[in-house]
Scaffold this motif. Sequence first.
Motif, PDB file in Angstrom:
ATOM      1  N   ALA A   5       0.720  -1.129   0.139  1.00  0.00           N
ATOM      2  CA  ALA A   5       0.153   0.002   0.116  1.00  0.00           C
ATOM      3  C   ALA A   5       1.065   1.192  -0.072  1.00  0.00           C
ATOM      4  O   ALA A   5       1.614   1.360   0.961  1.00  0.00           O
ATOM      5  N   THR A   6       0.752   2.094  -1.236  1.00  0.00           N
ATOM      6  CA  THR A   6       1.391   3.567  -1.035  1.00  0.00           C
ATOM      7  C   THR A   6       0.270   4.440  -0.871  1.00  0.00           C
ATOM      8  O   THR A   6      -0.656   4.386  -1.324  1.00  0.00           O
ATOM      9  N   GLY A  48       2.250  -3.214   8.061  1.00  0.00           N
ATOM     10  CA  GLY A  48       3.753  -3.453   8.498  1.00  0.00           C
ATOM     11  C   GLY A  48       4.354  -2.462   8.562  1.00  0.00           C
ATOM     12  O   GLY A  48       3.908  -1.348   8.413  1.00  0.00           O
ATOM     13  N   ASP A  49       5.634  -2.512   8.936  1.00  0.00           N
ATOM     14  CA  ASP A  49       6.346  -1.438   9.168  1.00  0.00           C
ATOM     15  C   ASP A  49       7.284  -1.161   7.752  1.00  0.00           C
ATOM     16  O   ASP A  49       7.634  -1.714   6.848  1.00  0.00           O
ATOM     17  N   THR A  50       7.249   0.384   7.552  1.00  0.00           N
ATOM     18  CA  THR A  50       7.752   0.900   6.325  1.00  0.00           C
ATOM     19  C   THR A  50       9.268   0.763   6.369  1.00  0.00           C
ATOM     20  O   THR A  50       9.877   0.380   5.260  1.00  0.00           O
ATOM     21  N   ARG A  53       3.960  -2.886   3.602  1.00  0.00           N
ATOM     22  CA  ARG A  53       3.075  -4.114   3.350  1.00  0.00           C
ATOM     23  C   ARG A  53       1.842  -4.012   4.307  1.00  0.00           C
ATOM     24  O   ARG A  53       2.046  -3.616   5.372  1.00  0.00           O
ATOM     25  N   ALA A  54       0.873  -4.705   3.701  1.00  0.00           N
ATOM     26  CA  ALA A  54      -0.450  -4.911   4.552  1.00  0.00           C
ATOM     27  C   ALA A  54      -1.021  -6.112   4.164  1.00  0.00           C
ATOM     28  O   ALA A  54      -0.665  -6.708   3.288  1.00  0.00           O
TER      29      ALA A  54
END
Length: 138
Positions: free
Chosen positions: A101-102, A129-131, A109-110
């Motif tokens: 996801a941007t 998630g963690d960027t 990430r998701a």
Amino acid sequence: MTHAEGTDVTLTREQMLHHAEAWIAAWNRRDVEAVLSAFADNARFRSPFALQVTGHATLEGRPAIEAYWRQALERIQRLEFRLLVAICDEPGQRMVVHYEATLGDTTRRACEIFVFRGGLKIEAEALYGDTAALPAGG
């Protein structure tokens, strides 16, 4: 993909995969109506971002989910989802959609977990998630 609530519709793996692709495409078009069309009227949605936007991590019912998504979209100039994989549990009528996801300038990430009954989503939960865990360039 709309079905009458309370019916005995059971989605096949192929239908779930199609749903995942259509869900990603609807978000990329910013088409909240299309995203909502697969939700039961009394669906429940959980998200840490919902807590930031609405003050509630769990939203009950399509009107509350719609209001959150519309409010969140107003804040996001750029929205791009890219499907990585969909994991389908046909007997349990559950699916996990793993995607990138941007949102604005941030890519992470998701996963979203969906529970279907009667062909419609009755529960959904978004996990992000963690960027910092993403490799350079996405």
